[in-house]
Design a protein around this motif. Structure first.
Motif, short mmCIF file in Angstrom:
data_model
loop_
_atom_site.label_atom_id
_atom_site.label_comp_id
_atom_site.label_asym_id
_atom_site.label_seq_id
_atom_site.Cartn_x
_atom_site.Cartn_y
_atom_site.Cartn_z
N PRO A 1 0.84 -1.21 0.00
CA PRO A 1 0.00 0.00 0.00
C PRO A 1 0.87 1.26 0.00
CG PRO A 1 -0.07 -1.07 2.15
CD PRO A 1 0.74 -1.95 1.23
N ILE A 2 0.27 2.35 -0.40
CA ILE A 2 0.95 3.64 -0.31
C ILE A 2 0.49 4.32 0.97
CG2 ILE A 2 -0.79 4.87 -1.68
CD1 ILE A 2 1.72 6.45 -2.83
N VAL A 3 1.42 4.96 1.65
CA VAL A 3 1.09 5.61 2.91
C VAL A 3 0.97 7.12 2.70
CG1 VAL A 3 2.06 3.82 4.39
CG2 VAL A 3 3.52 5.67 3.60
N GLN A 4 0.08 7.74 3.47
CA GLN A 4 -0.19 9.17 3.34
C GLN A 4 1.07 10.01 3.58
OE1 GLN A 4 -3.11 10.55 2.24
NE2 GLN A 4 -1.90 12.42 2.12
N SER A 5 1.94 9.57 4.48
CA SER A 5 3.15 10.35 4.76
C SER A 5 4.03 10.47 3.51
CB SER A 5 3.94 9.75 5.92
OG SER A 5 4.31 8.41 5.64
N TYR A 6 4.06 9.44 2.66
CA TYR A 6 4.81 9.51 1.41
C TYR A 6 4.14 10.50 0.46
CZ TYR A 6 7.05 8.29 -2.96
OH TYR A 6 7.73 8.36 -4.15
N ILE A 7 2.84 10.45 0.37
CA ILE A 7 2.10 11.39 -0.47
C ILE A 7 2.33 12.82 0.02
CG2 ILE A 7 -0.22 12.12 -1.19
CD1 ILE A 7 -1.02 9.12 -0.91
N ASP A 8 2.30 13.00 1.35
CA ASP A 8 2.54 14.33 1.92
C ASP A 8 3.93 14.84 1.55
OD1 ASP A 8 0.03 14.31 3.08
OD2 ASP A 8 0.77 13.83 5.10
N ASP A 9 4.96 13.98 1.64
CA ASP A 9 6.32 14.41 1.28
C ASP A 9 6.41 14.76 -0.20
OD1 ASP A 9 7.28 14.04 3.85
OD2 ASP A 9 8.14 12.07 3.43
N PHE A 10 5.85 13.92 -1.05
CA PHE A 10 5.95 14.10 -2.50
C PHE A 10 5.20 15.35 -2.96
CE2 PHE A 10 4.43 13.08 -6.83
CZ PHE A 10 5.66 13.02 -7.47
N LEU A 11 3.91 15.43 -2.60
CA LEU A 11 3.12 16.57 -3.05
C LEU A 11 3.45 17.84 -2.28
CD1 LEU A 11 -0.33 14.90 -3.74
CD2 LEU A 11 1.49 15.48 -5.36
N GLY A 12 3.87 17.70 -1.02
CA GLY A 12 4.34 18.87 -0.27
C GLY A 12 5.54 19.51 -0.94
N GLY A 13 6.44 18.67 -1.46
CA GLY A 13 7.59 19.18 -2.20
C GLY A 13 7.16 19.91 -3.46
N SER A 43 0.08 2.49 -5.84
CA SER A 43 -0.80 1.43 -5.36
C SER A 43 -2.23 1.94 -5.20
CB SER A 43 -0.29 0.91 -4.02
OG SER A 43 -1.19 0.00 -3.45
N ASN A 44 -3.19 1.08 -5.45
CA ASN A 44 -4.59 1.42 -5.19
C ASN A 44 -4.92 1.32 -3.71
OD1 ASN A 44 -5.20 1.83 -7.90
ND2 ASN A 44 -5.65 -0.33 -8.22
N ASN A 45 -4.05 0.69 -2.94
CA ASN A 45 -4.26 0.54 -1.50
C ASN A 45 -3.59 1.69 -0.77
OD1 ASN A 45 -5.53 -2.07 -1.82
ND2 ASN A 45 -3.49 -2.81 -2.33
N TRP A 46 -4.36 2.38 0.05
CA TRP A 46 -3.89 3.59 0.72
C TRP A 46 -4.07 3.42 2.22
CZ3 TRP A 46 -7.40 6.93 3.34
CH2 TRP A 46 -6.84 8.11 3.81
N PHE A 47 -3.06 3.91 2.97
CA PHE A 47 -3.13 3.88 4.43
C PHE A 47 -2.79 5.26 4.97
CE2 PHE A 47 -1.04 3.26 8.57
CZ PHE A 47 -2.11 2.70 9.26
N ASN A 48 -3.70 5.81 5.76
CA ASN A 48 -3.47 7.13 6.36
C ASN A 48 -2.65 6.97 7.63
OD1 ASN A 48 -3.46 9.73 7.23
ND2 ASN A 48 -5.67 9.99 7.25
N ASP A 49 -1.35 7.20 7.52
CA ASP A 49 -0.45 7.06 8.66
C ASP A 49 -0.08 8.41 9.27
OD1 ASP A 49 1.15 7.92 6.53
OD2 ASP A 49 2.89 6.77 7.19
N ARG A 50 -0.84 9.45 8.95
CA ARG A 50 -0.59 10.75 9.58
C ARG A 50 -0.75 10.59 11.10
NH1 ARG A 50 -4.05 14.80 5.63
NH2 ARG A 50 -2.38 15.21 4.13
#
Length: 86
Positions: A1-13, A43-50
């Motif tokens: 799965p993809i984790v929200q913290s990775y999305i936050d780092d990527f899109l925050g950048g 991944s289509n699987n998402w986990f909110n790890d904030r």
């Protein structure tokens, strides 16, 4: 799965780059949206790890902008208008 913290780092950048381009009077409008729209293969699987999912802004000052960017990206890719809570 993809984790929200990775999305936050990527899109925050991407949002920080867009903000810097605005300061330099370059053509930044839509930079972060284009980054989001042109990213494939996640991944289509998402986990909110904030740490505080319902109060993410208390840890990450860009969380609201990231959430809105994700909604804008989904809206532009699907053509469906999505309501945003502010």
């Amino acid at each position: 799965p993809i984790v929200q913290s990775y999305i936050d780092d990527f899109l925050g950048g991407a949002l920080r780059v867009e903000d810097k381009l605005i300061g330099k009077k370059e053509q930044p409008l839509g930079f972060a949206l284009n980054v989001c729209r042109s990213t494939y293969g996640w991944s289509n699987n998402w986990f909110n790890d904030r740490p505080f999912p319902h109060r993410a802004f208390s840890v990450n000052t860009l969380s609201m902008r990231i959430n809105n960017l994700l909604l804008d990206c989904a809206e532009s890719n699907s053509g469906v208008e999505i309501s945003k809570d502010q």
